[in-house]
Design a protein around this motif. Structure first.
Motif, PDB file in Angstrom:
ATOM      1  N   HIS A  59       0.891  -1.142  -0.004  1.00 35.22           N
ATOM      2  CA  HIS A  59       0.002   0.019   0.092  1.00 35.22           C
ATOM      3  C   HIS A  59       0.775   1.211  -0.105  1.00 35.22           C
ATOM      4  CE1 HIS A  59      -3.644  -2.309   0.537  1.00 35.22           C
ATOM      5  NE2 HIS A  59      -3.017  -3.102   1.744  1.00 35.22           N
ATOM      6  N   PRO A  60       0.805   2.067  -1.042  1.00 34.86           N
ATOM      7  CA  PRO A  60       1.798   3.224  -1.075  1.00 34.86           C
ATOM      8  C   PRO A  60       1.306   4.263  -0.152  1.00 34.86           C
ATOM      9  CG  PRO A  60       0.391   3.108  -3.013  1.00 34.86           C
ATOM     10  CD  PRO A  60       0.123   1.874  -2.296  1.00 34.86           C
ATOM     11  N   PRO A  61       2.468   4.999   0.326  1.00 34.03           N
ATOM     12  CA  PRO A  61       1.922   6.331   1.345  1.00 34.03           C
ATOM     13  C   PRO A  61       1.177   7.102   0.503  1.00 34.03           C
ATOM     14  CG  PRO A  61       4.114   6.317   0.805  1.00 34.03           C
ATOM     15  CD  PRO A  61       3.725   4.908   0.273  1.00 34.03           C
ATOM     16  N   PRO A  62       0.513   8.033   1.432  1.00 33.13           N
ATOM     17  CA  PRO A  62      -0.242   9.025   0.653  1.00 33.13           C
ATOM     18  C   PRO A  62       0.665  10.164   0.195  1.00 33.13           C
ATOM     19  CG  PRO A  62      -0.501   9.098   2.976  1.00 33.13           C
ATOM     20  CD  PRO A  62       0.195   7.870   2.704  1.00 33.13           C
ATOM     21  N   PRO A  63       0.270  10.584  -0.956  1.00 28.91           N
ATOM     22  CA  PRO A  63       1.128  11.865  -1.439  1.00 28.91           C
ATOM     23  C   PRO A  63       1.379  13.199  -0.317  1.00 28.91           C
ATOM     24  CG  PRO A  63      -0.902  11.930  -2.217  1.00 28.91           C
ATOM     25  CD  PRO A  63      -0.764  10.822  -1.571  1.00 28.91           C
ATOM     26  N   ARG A  64       2.561  13.640  -0.456  1.00 30.18           N
ATOM     27  CA  ARG A  64       3.046  14.763   0.621  1.00 30.18           C
ATOM     28  C   ARG A  64       2.315  15.695   0.022  1.00 30.18           C
ATOM     29  NH1 ARG A  64       9.201  13.066  -0.102  1.00 30.18           N
ATOM     30  NH2 ARG A  64       8.364  13.739  -2.217  1.00 30.18           N
ATOM     31  N   ALA A  65       2.397  16.811   0.802  1.00 29.12           N
ATOM     32  CA  ALA A  65       1.938  18.148   0.657  1.00 29.12           C
ATOM     33  C   ALA A  65       2.808  19.015   0.054  1.00 29.12           C
ATOM     34  CB  ALA A  65       1.220  18.981   1.893  1.00 29.12           C
ATOM     35  N   MET A  66       2.455  19.608  -0.943  1.00 26.30           N
ATOM     36  CA  MET A  66       3.457  20.685  -1.644  1.00 26.30           C
ATOM     37  C   MET A  66       3.830  21.716  -0.805  1.00 26.30           C
ATOM     38  SD  MET A  66       2.328  20.318  -5.501  1.00 26.30           S
ATOM     39  CE  MET A  66       3.921  21.054  -6.031  1.00 26.30           C
ATOM     40  N   PRO A  67       4.991  22.251  -1.000  1.00 28.37           N
ATOM     41  CA  PRO A  67       5.448  23.515  -0.194  1.00 28.37           C
ATOM     42  C   PRO A  67       4.408  24.812  -0.742  1.00 28.37           C
ATOM     43  CG  PRO A  67       7.140  22.908  -1.716  1.00 28.37           C
ATOM     44  CD  PRO A  67       5.908  21.714  -1.772  1.00 28.37           C
ATOM     45  N   GLY A  68       4.382  25.709   0.160  1.00 25.24           N
ATOM     46  CA  GLY A  68       3.644  26.896  -0.051  1.00 25.24           C
ATOM     47  C   GLY A  68       4.487  27.899  -1.155  1.00 25.24           C
TER      48      GLY A  68
END
Length: 109
Positions: A59-68
């Motif tokens: 199960h792949p990890p959820p995508p990371r948040a992009m920087p502001g």
């Protein structure tokens, strides 16, 4: 119709002689079939076996948040890039005008 300067190989592409007999449409060999049986459609397929999918292991990890984004810094960088682009264009245009003037002066004088 023929022309005295045409190549005999081009005769196929020339217009037919207006006085020639019309070729018309070819005769049909058999009348079209009407009222035949309707097409029943494609055959039905068998449903897949119950365990036809491979087991899922990872199960792949959820995508990371992009920087502001800093909009003010982006606007400033874009303005700087535009200034550099216009500067390079002006220098190239000036050089082109000088070279053109030199070449024209050499031709006329």
């Amino acid at each position: 119709m023929t022309s005295p300067t045409s190549d005999p190989e081009d005769a196929y592409w020339q217009r037919p002689d207006p006085a020639a007999e019309s070729l018309g449409r070819p005769e049909r060999d058999a009348p079209p079939v009407t009222g035949g049986p309707a097409y029943p459609g494609p055959p039905r397929t068998d449903p897949p076996a119950p365990g036809w999918r491979p087991p899922t292991i990872a199960h792949p990890p959820p995508p990371r948040a992009m920087p502001g984004q800093d909009i003010d810094a982006l606007d400033e960088a874009e303005g700087s890039a535009r200034t550099v682009t216009y500067g390079v264009g002006l220098v190239a245009g000036a050089i082109a005008i000088i070279v053109t003037c030199l070449l024209c002066a050499r031709v006329f004088f």
